[in-house]
Motif scaffolding. Structure first.
Motif, PDB file in Angstrom:
ATOM      1  N   GLU A   1       2.931   5.028   9.020  1.00 38.82           N
ATOM      2  CA  GLU A   1       4.157   5.104   9.800  1.00 38.82           C
ATOM      3  C   GLU A   1       3.944   4.561  11.213  1.00 38.82           C
ATOM      4  N   ALA A   2       2.801   4.896  11.807  1.00 37.29           N
ATOM      5  CA  ALA A   2       2.496   4.419  13.160  1.00 37.29           C
ATOM      6  C   ALA A   2       2.395   2.897  13.188  1.00 37.29           C
ATOM      7  N   PHE A   3       1.761   2.321  12.193  1.00 40.39           N
ATOM      8  CA  PHE A   3       1.625   0.858  12.135  1.00 40.39           C
ATOM      9  C   PHE A   3       3.001   0.204  12.015  1.00 40.39           C
ATOM     10  N   LEU A   4       3.806   0.667  11.050  1.00 40.52           N
ATOM     11  CA  LEU A   4       5.100   0.028  10.809  1.00 40.52           C
ATOM     12  C   LEU A   4       6.054   0.228  11.970  1.00 40.52           C
ATOM     13  N   LEU A   5       5.918   1.325  12.686  1.00 34.44           N
ATOM     14  CA  LEU A   5       6.779   1.572  13.842  1.00 34.44           C
ATOM     15  C   LEU A   5       6.410   0.651  14.996  1.00 34.44           C
ATOM     16  N   LYS A   6       5.117   0.457  15.197  1.00 39.79           N
ATOM     17  CA  LYS A   6       4.649  -0.333  16.337  1.00 39.79           C
ATOM     18  C   LYS A   6       4.601  -1.821  16.032  1.00 39.79           C
ATOM     19  N   HIS A   7       4.378  -2.185  14.750  1.00 36.87           N
ATOM     20  CA  HIS A   7       4.216  -3.600  14.396  1.00 36.87           C
ATOM     21  C   HIS A   7       5.109  -3.957  13.208  1.00 36.87           C
ATOM     22  N   PRO A   8       6.417  -3.772  13.324  1.00 33.91           N
ATOM     23  CA  PRO A   8       7.301  -3.989  12.168  1.00 33.91           C
ATOM     24  C   PRO A   8       7.355  -5.431  11.695  1.00 33.91           C
ATOM     25  N   THR A   9       7.087  -6.388  12.589  1.00 33.97           N
ATOM     26  CA  THR A   9       7.171  -7.801  12.206  1.00 33.97           C
ATOM     27  C   THR A   9       5.797  -8.424  11.989  1.00 33.97           C
ATOM     28  N   SER A  10       4.766  -7.620  12.009  1.00 34.97           N
ATOM     29  CA  SER A  10       3.420  -8.147  11.804  1.00 34.97           C
ATOM     30  C   SER A  10       3.298  -8.769  10.415  1.00 34.97           C
ATOM     31  N   LYS A  11       2.468  -9.804  10.316  1.00 34.29           N
ATOM     32  CA  LYS A  11       2.247 -10.419   9.006  1.00 34.29           C
ATOM     33  C   LYS A  11       1.476  -9.483   8.081  1.00 34.29           C
ATOM     34  N   TYR A  12       0.934  -8.398   8.643  1.00 33.05           N
ATOM     35  CA  TYR A  12       0.217  -7.419   7.824  1.00 33.05           C
ATOM     36  C   TYR A  12       1.112  -6.244   7.410  1.00 33.05           C
ATOM     37  N   ALA A  13       2.369  -6.245   7.853  1.00 31.13           N
ATOM     38  CA  ALA A  13       3.263  -5.123   7.533  1.00 31.13           C
ATOM     39  C   ALA A  13       3.479  -5.002   6.034  1.00 31.13           C
ATOM     40  N   ASN A  14       3.632  -6.143   5.349  1.00 30.62           N
ATOM     41  CA  ASN A  14       3.833  -6.095   3.900  1.00 30.62           C
ATOM     42  C   ASN A  14       2.605  -5.572   3.176  1.00 30.62           C
ATOM     43  N   LYS A  15       1.423  -5.928   3.672  1.00 27.88           N
ATOM     44  CA  LYS A  15       0.198  -5.421   3.054  1.00 27.88           C
ATOM     45  C   LYS A  15       0.072  -3.912   3.254  1.00 27.88           C
ATOM     46  N   VAL A  16       0.518  -3.448   4.403  1.00 27.74           N
ATOM     47  CA  VAL A  16       0.495  -2.005   4.662  1.00 27.74           C
ATOM     48  C   VAL A  16       1.459  -1.296   3.708  1.00 27.74           C
ATOM     49  N   ARG A  17       2.637  -1.882   3.508  1.00 28.10           N
ATOM     50  CA  ARG A  17       3.592  -1.291   2.569  1.00 28.10           C
ATOM     51  C   ARG A  17       3.006  -1.274   1.156  1.00 28.10           C
ATOM     52  N   LYS A  18       2.240  -2.299   0.840  1.00 23.76           N
ATOM     53  CA  LYS A  18       1.606  -2.348  -0.486  1.00 23.76           C
ATOM     54  C   LYS A  18       0.616  -1.200  -0.649  1.00 23.76           C
ATOM     55  N   LEU A  19      -0.176  -0.940   0.395  1.00 22.66           N
ATOM     56  CA  LEU A  19      -1.097   0.194   0.341  1.00 22.66           C
ATOM     57  C   LEU A  19      -0.342   1.496   0.087  1.00 22.66           C
ATOM     58  N   ARG A  20       0.771   1.649   0.801  1.00 21.96           N
ATOM     59  CA  ARG A  20       1.556   2.877   0.641  1.00 21.96           C
ATOM     60  C   ARG A  20       2.148   2.955  -0.767  1.00 21.96           C
ATOM     61  N   ALA A  21       2.648   1.836  -1.292  1.00 20.98           N
ATOM     62  CA  ALA A  21       3.260   1.837  -2.620  1.00 20.98           C
ATOM     63  C   ALA A  21       2.257   2.265  -3.684  1.00 20.98           C
ATOM     64  N   TYR A  22       1.026   1.758  -3.588  1.00 23.16           N
ATOM     65  CA  TYR A  22      -0.007   2.164  -4.555  1.00 23.16           C
ATOM     66  C   TYR A  22      -0.306   3.654  -4.424  1.00 23.16           C
ATOM     67  N   ARG A  23      -0.365   4.144  -3.185  1.00 23.71           N
ATOM     68  CA  ARG A  23      -0.652   5.560  -2.979  1.00 23.71           C
ATOM     69  C   ARG A  23       0.465   6.423  -3.586  1.00 23.71           C
ATOM     70  N   LEU A  24       1.722   6.036  -3.355  1.00 24.61           N
ATOM     71  CA  LEU A  24       2.847   6.786  -3.911  1.00 24.61           C
ATOM     72  C   LEU A  24       2.814   6.769  -5.443  1.00 24.61           C
ATOM     73  N   GLU A  25       2.470   5.638  -6.009  1.00 21.68           N
ATOM     74  CA  GLU A  25       2.395   5.538  -7.469  1.00 21.68           C
ATOM     75  C   GLU A  25       1.312   6.466  -8.012  1.00 21.68           C
ATOM     76  N   ASN A  26       0.172   6.509  -7.333  1.00 16.75           N
ATOM     77  CA  ASN A  26      -0.914   7.385  -7.776  1.00 16.75           C
ATOM     78  C   ASN A  26      -0.556   8.863  -7.642  1.00 16.75           C
ATOM     79  N   GLN A  27       0.413   9.157  -6.777  1.00 18.39           N
ATOM     80  CA  GLN A  27       0.896  10.538  -6.630  1.00 18.39           C
ATOM     81  C   GLN A  27       2.065  10.837  -7.558  1.00 18.39           C
ATOM     82  N   PHE A  28       2.398   9.880  -8.442  1.00 18.34           N
ATOM     83  CA  PHE A  28       3.492  10.021  -9.409  1.00 18.34           C
ATOM     84  C   PHE A  28       4.855  10.093  -8.737  1.00 18.34           C
ATOM     85  N   ARG A  29       4.941   9.617  -7.508  1.00 17.11           N
ATOM     86  CA  ARG A  29       6.231   9.578  -6.806  1.00 17.11           C
ATOM     87  C   ARG A  29       6.850   8.210  -7.077  1.00 17.11           C
ATOM     88  N   PHE A  30       7.297   8.035  -8.325  1.00 17.33           N
ATOM     89  CA  PHE A  30       7.648   6.712  -8.806  1.00 17.33           C
ATOM     90  C   PHE A  30       8.863   6.111  -8.101  1.00 17.33           C
TER      91      PHE A  30
END
Length: 819
Positions: free
Chosen positions: A192-221
């Motif tokens: 959340e801190a990264f996306l809030l401070k760097h919303p247009t960073s070229k790494y923002a999508n990669k950060v979202r990808k990390l979160r998406a995998y984590r949510l999937e592993n928690q069964f929060r489909f």
């Protein structure tokens, strides 16, 4: 720095330094002293080096230093030998020790960045084929050390160089380590801190990808799907489609899975290949542009990947590559290029030469592989036609049962100058999967067969689809009463005809032949029953005698041929496998205990917590209910006994994950009967006759009150019957180990193709309803094909009940209720 220069001036003017040897000795001493300082006092060494860098610029200090050296040279000229000896001493003693400090002194940010990248890209050597537990532990320790060191360096960089243009990149790499080392909450806060401070960073999508995998592993489909939807980087779109398809599969939505598989295929295939050029490890330049006019197979792999490096001549990736190269390697229009990642040139060359690996070999950083290829792991292959169009992109590399060699053959024969439809086999098959009308499916597969006429898989699929369509039409015409002779004769002729064609439909023929044989037996047609049974035996794949064993298990279905000597001989001479014996015994017990199991449903109740439904096990007639321990964290717990009633927590055993709640005012509930480990022993998986074929996994009855939450498309009446009331289903026992002391050490059950059906308190019971295990919410694991769980076996349930002292409590409560 001035005192150092003065000291040097005094030393250079010493009277006893009168020859070149002593001057050389001085350089050696100074070099050695500097090396010692670098090793013992790196901070002082960096200070000296920074000052030295400053001194090379025009300044008063520089002029003074030049004057000292000039005066010294005039008085005591050094020989070339002395200079060489001095330089060698400097190189041997100072530079090896201080090269890192030199780099840090000149550009400390670059030095730290390079160290971070070295740790980030470091990969331990792959484990051997059958690693020991010690080797696994050592590997885990290597990764742990890598993550901890990487996190430390990233934090050092971020704290020191807050204005660096590399800040976003290092922050992203830090998040990777946080994901591996920290809690879910800490990771989420960091994201959340990264996306809030760097919303247009070229790494923002990669950060979202990390979160998406984590949510999937928690069964929060649902949340994971939403996170994938927020990713807008075209380079990640193939992965977005792939993951969304996988998530929908885990949710039991096969239609959505097919939809996203098709979207991914249409995104990648049928498009011109991107620009890609590299130089092979043997110095050969390779460019896809220069390979136009040839069929190109790009095989992506790594020396680190066990599936790739298997060199089994009867299978494995390298063996398949060799076979493909043997088929087409002499064709001038065929090129095999292997693209290796995460290795070294030395390892790659050694591997290629040791295993005589065919093709042109490239060593490429994964970041440099064009995303348009769709490569998202190893092994992975991409096939380009002569026009440079992507015609296949897929995981693995199998021959015979796959389209690889047949697609290559078809593309070599294809004339790209002739206008016409370009067949993309994967897209055609995925589109066929989404068509409801069998006639359209068959038409799609017949186009594929015309393109790849030698592909046995496509031939089989066409035959199978036509046969199923024909049999479906026949069964729709099957008479429900009266004379069925004409229908039976037609069905018989169709099965006989299908059994004589090639390739064999195998188990499909077996199933249909046995089904019709049963019908013919009921009609009293002895000849057709026997002929159909022989067809089933002949088409029984892998010689597993499934047709004969079926006749043994259900002899009443083949009453018309019981007196045929050949039939009796087959039955007598074919021994029952252990799995068949178990199946017969299980069927016998199911029939014997059917009424007991039905009655045992009364020992299970629905438990509602925060809108979710769990399955509770009744332990006493006065209202004690066994539930998963996490139920007790809710503010209100309600148990459905006729209607929902409040329950209070009586005891919790966090070691097992079980708890007891009680509904007051009850006197006549039906308590469950506890089973024992010996009952559970009957469900140990049974090895098949051929060890490589694996096991037969016995089914065990599961009682649930949660309905079918992952299958919203089922008819409403099925949901109504299954929600909030005990319903029965079967799950497979995948692993069960019991030690010599009667303790259950491993128990894993699974529900193939039915994700999420064995969690939240669902009970596993014996044939007569005795309790053998309870699955708790946090034990479920999901994959594409279903869900598996490690339920708590009966011996641990009994131990948990003892720890909670519940038996004495129940006796006391019953006594009170009687009084």
């Amino acid at each position: 720095m001035i005192p150092l220069i003065e000291t040097l001036k005094i030393n250079l003017q010493l009277k006893f330094l009168t020859d070149a040897t002593m001057k050389s000795f001085l350089i050696i001493v100074v070099a050695g002293l500097f090396g010692f300082i670098l090793r013992r006092q790196p901070a002082m060494a960096r200070s000296i080096l920074r000052s030295a860098v400053v001194m090379v610029r025009p300044s008063k200090i520089g002029e003074q230093f030049q004057t000292i050296l000039a005066e010294s040279r005039n008085r005591m000229p050094m020989t070339k030998v002395g200079v060489v000896i001095g330089l060698l001493a400097l190189i041997c003693l100072a530079m090896p020790i201080g090269v890192v400090q030199v780099a840090e002194a000149v550009d400390p940010e670059q030095a730290l960045y390079q160290e971070i990248q070295a740790v980030y890209k470091f990969q331990p050597d792959p484990l051997p084929e059958n690693p020991t537990e010690a080797e696994r532990a050592a590997r885990r320790e290597q990764y742990q050390q890598k993550w901890e060191r990487g996190l430390q360096l990233c934090e050092q960089f971020l704290n020191t160089y807050a204005e660096s243009e590399r800040y976003d990149e290092i922050l992203y790499q830090k998040l990777v380590y946080v994901r591996n080392l920290k809690s879910d909450d800490e990771f989420e806060i960091s994201v959340e801190a990264f996306l809030l401070k760097h919303p247009t960073s070229k790494y923002a999508n990669k950060v979202r990808k990390l979160r998406a995998y984590r949510l999937e592993n928690q069964f929060r489909f649902e949340e994971a799907l939403a996170e994938w939807d927020r990713i807008d980087d075209p380079a990640l779109l193939p992965e977005v489609y792939d993951r969304k398809g996988q998530i929908y599969a885990r949710m039991g939505d096969s239609a959505k899975w097919d939809e996203f598989n098709l979207l991914r295929a249409e995104l990648i295939l049928g498009k011109p290949a991107p620009a890609f050029s590299h130089t092979s490890v043997y110095g050969t330049p390779v460019s896809l542009k220069d390979l136009r006019g040839k069929v190109v197979v790009l095989y992506h792999w790594s020396t680190r990947d066990g599936r790739t490096v298997s060199n089994d001549e009867t299978g494995g990736e390298i063996s398949n590559l060799k076979q493909l190269h043997k088929m087409y390697g002499e064709n001038p229009d065929f090129v095999l290029v292997t693209v290796c990642s995460q290795s070294s040139e030395a390892k790659l060359k050694q591997f290629v030469e040791t295993h005589a690996m065919p093709g042109i070999h490239l060593l490429v950083d994964p970041e440099l592989v064009p995303y348009q290829f769709g490569v998202d792991g190893w092994p992975y292959y991409v096939i380009l036609d002569k026009a440079g169009i992507l015609r296949e992109s897929a995981h693995g590399f199998a021959l015979e049962d796959s389209a690889v060699e047949h697609l290559v053959k078809a593309l070599l024969a294809e004339d790209t100058d002739v206008a016409g439809e370009r067949i993309i086999p994967r897209i055609s098959q995925l589109r066929a999967n989404r068509v409801d009308e069998q006639e359209e499916v068959i038409a799609e597969y017949e186009k594929l067969l015309a393109f790849m006429p030698d592909n046995p898989y496509i031939m089989w699929e066409v035959r199978y689809r036509k046969f199923e369509l024909m049999m479906s039409g026949l069964y729709q015409k099957r008479p429900r009463g009266g004379d069925a002779t004409a229908w039976m004769n037609e069905a018989y002729d169709r099965i006989v005809e299908a059994s004589q064609a090639t390739p064999s439909l195998g188990d499909v023929i077996v199933s249909e032949a046995l089904e019709l044989a049963t019908f013919c037996s009921r009609q009293g047609d002895r000849e057709k029953t026997w002929a159909l049974f022989q067809i089933a035996v002949a088409h029984d794949e892998d010689d597993n005698n499934s047709a004969i064993n079926y006749a043994k298990e259900q002899p009443e279905r083949f009453a018309a041929i019981q007196d045929i000597p050949e039939f009796q001989k087959l039955i007598a001479e074919t021994p029952l496998t252990e799995a068949n014996r178990h199946s017969l015994e299980a069927n016998r017990k199911r029939e014997m205990y059917a009424e007991d199991l039905s009655d045992a449903h009364k020992s299970f109740v629905a438990v509602k917590v925060d809108g979710e439904i769990f399955t509770g096990v009744i332990l006493s007639q006065v209202g004690h209910i066994l539930v998963p321990a996490n139920v007790t964290e809710a503010e209100t717990i309600r148990v459905k006994i006729v209607d929902y009633r409040s329950a209070k927590v009586v005891a919790i055993d966090w070691d097992s994950g079980l708890a007891i709640v009680k509904v007051d005012g009850q006197t006549d509930l039906r308590p469950v009967v506890l089973g024992n480990v010996e009952d559970l022993r009957e469900y140990i998986p049974i090895p098949l006759p051929n060890p490589e074929d694996g096991y037969t996994y016995p089914n065990i009855a599961a009682i649930s009150t949660r309905g079918y939450p992952n299958f919203p498309n089922l008819p409403p009446e099925i949901h109504r019957r299954a929600v909030e009331r005990p319903t029965e289903r079967s799950v497979g026992v995948m692993e069960l180990e019991i030690d010599n002391h009667g303790k259950v050490t491993t128990l894993t059950v699974a529900r193939p193709f039915k994700p999420g059906e064995i969690i939240r308190g669902d009970a596993l019971v014996y044939h007569d309803g005795r309790l053998l295990a309870v699955a708790v919410d946090n034990e479920a694991r999901f994959d594409v094909w279903g869900a598996s769980a490690d339920p708590i076996p009966i011996d641990q349930i009994r131990a948990a009940l003892q720890r909670m002292n519940i038996i004495d409590l129940i006796k006391s409560e019953i006594k009170k209720s009687v009084e």
